[in-house]
Design an enzyme around this catalytic site. Sequence first.
Site, PDB file in Angstrom:
ATOM      1  N   HIS A 100       0.842  -1.195   0.000  1.00 34.69           N
ATOM      2  CA  HIS A 100       0.000   0.000   0.000  1.00 34.69           C
ATOM      3  C   HIS A 100       0.872   1.238   0.000  1.00 34.69           C
ATOM      4  O   HIS A 100       1.889   1.301   0.683  1.00 34.69           O
ATOM      5  CB  HIS A 100      -0.963   0.022   1.190  1.00 34.69           C
ATOM      6  CG  HIS A 100      -0.294  -0.200   2.520  1.00 34.69           C
ATOM      7  ND1 HIS A 100       0.065  -1.444   2.972  1.00 34.69           N
ATOM      8  CD2 HIS A 100       0.081   0.678   3.486  1.00 34.69           C
ATOM      9  CE1 HIS A 100       0.634  -1.330   4.167  1.00 34.69           C
ATOM     10  NE2 HIS A 100       0.656  -0.055   4.495  1.00 34.69           N
ATOM     11  N   HIS A 102       0.982   5.063   0.966  1.00 36.95           N
ATOM     12  CA  HIS A 102       0.348   6.128   1.743  1.00 36.95           C
ATOM     13  C   HIS A 102       0.451   7.439   0.956  1.00 36.95           C
ATOM     14  O   HIS A 102       1.543   7.813   0.511  1.00 36.95           O
ATOM     15  CB  HIS A 102       1.090   6.351   3.066  1.00 36.95           C
ATOM     16  CG  HIS A 102       0.997   5.246   4.059  1.00 36.95           C
ATOM     17  ND1 HIS A 102       0.134   5.271   5.137  1.00 36.95           N
ATOM     18  CD2 HIS A 102       1.680   4.077   4.168  1.00 36.95           C
ATOM     19  CE1 HIS A 102       0.297   4.172   5.868  1.00 36.95           C
ATOM     20  NE2 HIS A 102       1.227   3.430   5.307  1.00 36.95           N
TER      21      HIS A 102
HETATM   22  P1  5GP Z   1       1.361   0.432   7.484  1.00 33.30           P
HETATM   23  O1  5GP Z   1       1.592   0.720   8.941  1.00 33.30           O
HETATM   24  O2  5GP Z   1       1.294  -1.068   7.210  1.00 33.30           O
HETATM   25  O3  5GP Z   1       2.293   1.146   6.552  1.00 33.30           O
HETATM   26  O4  5GP Z   1      -0.055   1.044   7.138  1.00 33.30           O
HETATM   27  C1  5GP Z   1      -1.253   0.389   7.419  1.00 33.30           C
HETATM   28  C2  5GP Z   1      -2.297   1.460   7.524  1.00 33.30           C
HETATM   29  O5  5GP Z   1      -3.561   0.837   7.462  1.00 33.30           O
HETATM   30  C3  5GP Z   1      -2.249   2.234   8.836  1.00 33.30           C
HETATM   31  O6  5GP Z   1      -2.005   3.617   8.558  1.00 33.30           O
HETATM   32  C4  5GP Z   1      -3.618   1.983   9.460  1.00 33.30           C
HETATM   33  O7  5GP Z   1      -4.153   3.120  10.098  1.00 33.30           O
HETATM   34  C5  5GP Z   1      -4.452   1.547   8.272  1.00 33.30           C
HETATM   35  N1  5GP Z   1      -5.530   0.643   8.609  1.00 33.30           N
HETATM   36  C6  5GP Z   1      -5.472  -0.429   9.457  1.00 33.30           C
HETATM   37  N2  5GP Z   1      -6.654  -1.054   9.506  1.00 33.30           N
HETATM   38  C7  5GP Z   1      -7.481  -0.374   8.665  1.00 33.30           C
HETATM   39  C8  5GP Z   1      -8.864  -0.550   8.292  1.00 33.30           C
HETATM   40  O8  5GP Z   1      -9.566  -1.470   8.721  1.00 33.30           O
HETATM   41  N3  5GP Z   1      -9.376   0.360   7.414  1.00 33.30           N
HETATM   42  C9  5GP Z   1      -8.634   1.393   6.899  1.00 33.30           C
HETATM   43  N4  5GP Z   1      -9.246   2.219   6.055  1.00 33.30           N
HETATM   44  N5  5GP Z   1      -7.338   1.577   7.225  1.00 33.30           N
HETATM   45  C10 5GP Z   1      -6.773   0.704   8.095  1.00 33.30           C
END
Ligand code: 5GP
Length: 114
Positions: A100, A102
């Site tokens: 993903h 951001h």
């Molecule tokens: P990472 O930390 O893996 O780079 O980013 C994962 C992102 O997914 C985090 O910013 C977190 O807030 C978001 N996230 C986690 N669970 C959910 C969810 O159920 N729905 C949405 N829309 N975002 C989520």
Amino acid sequence: MSDPDCLFCKIVAEEVPAEVVHVTERTVAFRDINPQAPTHVLVVPRDHYENAAALAAGDPAASAELVTAAAAIATAEGHEDYRLVFNTGAGVGQTVFHAHLHVLAGRSMTWPPG
Ligand code: 5GP
Ligand code: ZN
């Protein structure tokens, strides 16, 4: 190519609700549930890849489409300046192991990140 245990695969499949803001042939973009900026959108490939490097190796077109989609989202939300982040690995904060991108915008940001 989806993983039945993956949260973002479930969002792509509309099995888990999300505020979707942009879709393309190979990507879906939705608002982060815990936004860190006025605009905080996650752009994900429809297919499951563990991280950005695996996506780039396995589907370069989808990888490019993530960035194109991110730019379109930033523009649509009125931002000329924005930050794109791929966390890769738990040690730097990756918590969901479906690639993903951001998209963060709408406030000033420090560099380097903490
Ligand atoms: P990472 O930390 O893996 O780079 O980013 C994962 C992102 O997914 C985090 O910013 C977190 O807030 C978001 N996230 C986690 N669970 C959910 C969810 O159920 N729905 C949405 N829309 N975002 C989520
Ligand atoms: Zn997935």
